[in-house]
Design a protein around this motif. Structure first.
Motif, mmCIF file in Angstrom:
data_model
loop_
_atom_site.group_PDB
_atom_site.id
_atom_site.type_symbol
_atom_site.label_atom_id
_atom_site.label_comp_id
_atom_site.label_asym_id
_atom_site.label_seq_id
_atom_site.Cartn_x
_atom_site.Cartn_y
_atom_site.Cartn_z
ATOM 1 N N ILE A 109 0.933 -1.062 -0.071
ATOM 2 C CA ILE A 109 -0.034 0.115 -0.080
ATOM 3 C C ILE A 109 0.757 1.239 0.013
ATOM 4 O O ILE A 109 0.748 2.155 -0.601
ATOM 5 C CB ILE A 109 -0.864 -0.120 1.312
ATOM 6 C CG1 ILE A 109 -1.853 -1.017 1.088
ATOM 7 C CG2 ILE A 109 -1.783 1.329 1.235
ATOM 8 C CD1 ILE A 109 -2.572 -1.565 2.512
ATOM 9 N N GLY A 110 1.906 1.072 0.755
ATOM 10 C CA GLY A 110 2.935 2.281 1.011
ATOM 11 C C GLY A 110 3.426 2.848 -0.244
ATOM 12 O O GLY A 110 3.476 4.184 -0.634
ATOM 13 N N TYR A 111 4.082 1.813 -1.068
ATOM 14 C CA TYR A 111 4.647 2.146 -2.203
ATOM 15 C C TYR A 111 3.729 2.741 -3.192
ATOM 16 O O TYR A 111 4.326 3.703 -4.177
ATOM 17 C CB TYR A 111 5.802 1.003 -2.903
ATOM 18 C CG TYR A 111 6.834 0.794 -1.965
ATOM 19 C CD1 TYR A 111 7.588 1.739 -1.636
ATOM 20 C CD2 TYR A 111 6.919 -0.446 -1.439
ATOM 21 C CE1 TYR A 111 8.772 1.479 -0.636
ATOM 22 C CE2 TYR A 111 8.181 -0.995 -0.719
ATOM 23 C CZ TYR A 111 8.843 0.085 -0.247
ATOM 24 O OH TYR A 111 9.946 -0.266 0.392
ATOM 25 N N LEU A 112 2.512 2.186 -3.317
ATOM 26 C CA LEU A 112 1.957 2.742 -4.293
ATOM 27 C C LEU A 112 1.257 4.207 -3.894
ATOM 28 O O LEU A 112 1.079 5.053 -4.944
ATOM 29 C CB LEU A 112 0.303 1.957 -4.231
ATOM 30 C CG LEU A 112 0.504 0.299 -4.781
ATOM 31 C CD1 LEU A 112 -0.713 -0.253 -4.693
ATOM 32 C CD2 LEU A 112 0.423 0.546 -6.160
ATOM 33 N N ILE A 113 1.217 4.636 -2.493
ATOM 34 C CA ILE A 113 0.969 5.879 -2.256
ATOM 35 C C ILE A 113 2.017 6.756 -2.553
ATOM 36 O O ILE A 113 1.807 7.682 -2.964
ATOM 37 C CB ILE A 113 0.443 6.046 -0.665
ATOM 38 C CG1 ILE A 113 -0.719 5.169 -0.353
ATOM 39 C CG2 ILE A 113 0.703 7.374 -0.237
ATOM 40 C CD1 ILE A 113 -1.137 5.169 1.010
ATOM 41 N N LEU A 114 3.317 6.412 -2.301
ATOM 42 C CA LEU A 114 4.441 7.273 -2.739
ATOM 43 C C LEU A 114 4.435 7.374 -3.942
ATOM 44 O O LEU A 114 4.618 8.596 -4.582
ATOM 45 C CB LEU A 114 5.608 6.499 -2.141
ATOM 46 C CG LEU A 114 5.943 6.837 -0.562
ATOM 47 C CD1 LEU A 114 7.205 5.985 -0.263
ATOM 48 C CD2 LEU A 114 5.974 7.858 -0.306
ATOM 49 N N GLY A 115 4.322 6.307 -4.893
ATOM 50 C CA GLY A 115 4.462 6.166 -6.247
ATOM 51 C C GLY A 115 3.443 7.143 -7.131
ATOM 52 O O GLY A 115 3.545 7.918 -7.920
ATOM 53 N N PHE A 116 2.046 6.916 -6.903
ATOM 54 C CA PHE A 116 0.937 7.297 -7.305
ATOM 55 C C PHE A 116 0.397 8.653 -6.841
ATOM 56 O O PHE A 116 -0.493 9.646 -7.369
ATOM 57 C CB PHE A 116 -0.086 6.332 -7.802
ATOM 58 C CG PHE A 116 0.106 5.457 -8.649
ATOM 59 C CD1 PHE A 116 0.262 5.618 -10.061
ATOM 60 C CD2 PHE A 116 0.733 4.119 -8.315
ATOM 61 C CE1 PHE A 116 0.387 4.634 -11.126
ATOM 62 C CE2 PHE A 116 1.128 3.440 -9.109
ATOM 63 C CZ PHE A 116 0.878 3.484 -10.537
ATOM 64 N N GLY A 117 0.746 9.014 -5.336
ATOM 65 C CA GLY A 117 0.343 10.026 -4.911
ATOM 66 C C GLY A 117 1.040 11.505 -5.270
ATOM 67 O O GLY A 117 1.830 11.441 -6.274
#
Length: 124
Positions: A109-117
């Motif tokens: 979840i965290g890497y998706l938030i960093l990447g797409f946020g």
């Protein structure tokens, strides 16, 4: 139940569904890391290569890529993963709570938030 029956039971438990779930989580982390690498100025394709992605993740966190070798040592790898998560979170202007829960405990979840946020990578 004899030994052959037990091994068949374990084989059936850990083959189909569990392997598929692990593959889904790996794909989620790889997609998130791809975007994180791209934001940091590295080629995103490096995110799908298992050992190489650790080297570049450590570099993005602001440490020498050689520290990735510490992931091979039990217990030390857990400590290093926490340190890298906190440094990576700081590079993307995220706090310690975000880094611990979403980069250490729930990286898919965290890497998706960093990447797409909307967070931006800063080298300083």
């Amino acid at each position: 139940m004899d030994n052959n029956g037990i091994s068949d039971l374990y084989a059936s438990i850990f083959s189909g569904t569990t392997g598929l779930i692990a593959l889904v989580f790996y794909i989620l982390v790889a997609v998130g890391l791809w975007k994180v690498f791209t934001k940091a100025g590295y080629p995103g394709i490096l995110a799908i290569i298992p050992i190489v992605n650790l080297v570049f993740l450590v570099k993005i966190a602001g440490m020498s890529g050689w520290f990735a070798l510490l992931y091979l040592i039990p217990i030390v790898n857990l400590v290093l993963a926490i340190i890298v998560a906190f440094k990576l979170g700081a590079r993307f202007d995220k706090g310690g709570v975000f880094s611990f829960f979403l980069l250490v405990l729930f990286p898919y979840i965290g890497y998706l938030i960093l990447g797409f946020g909307d967070s931006r990578y800063s080298k300083a």
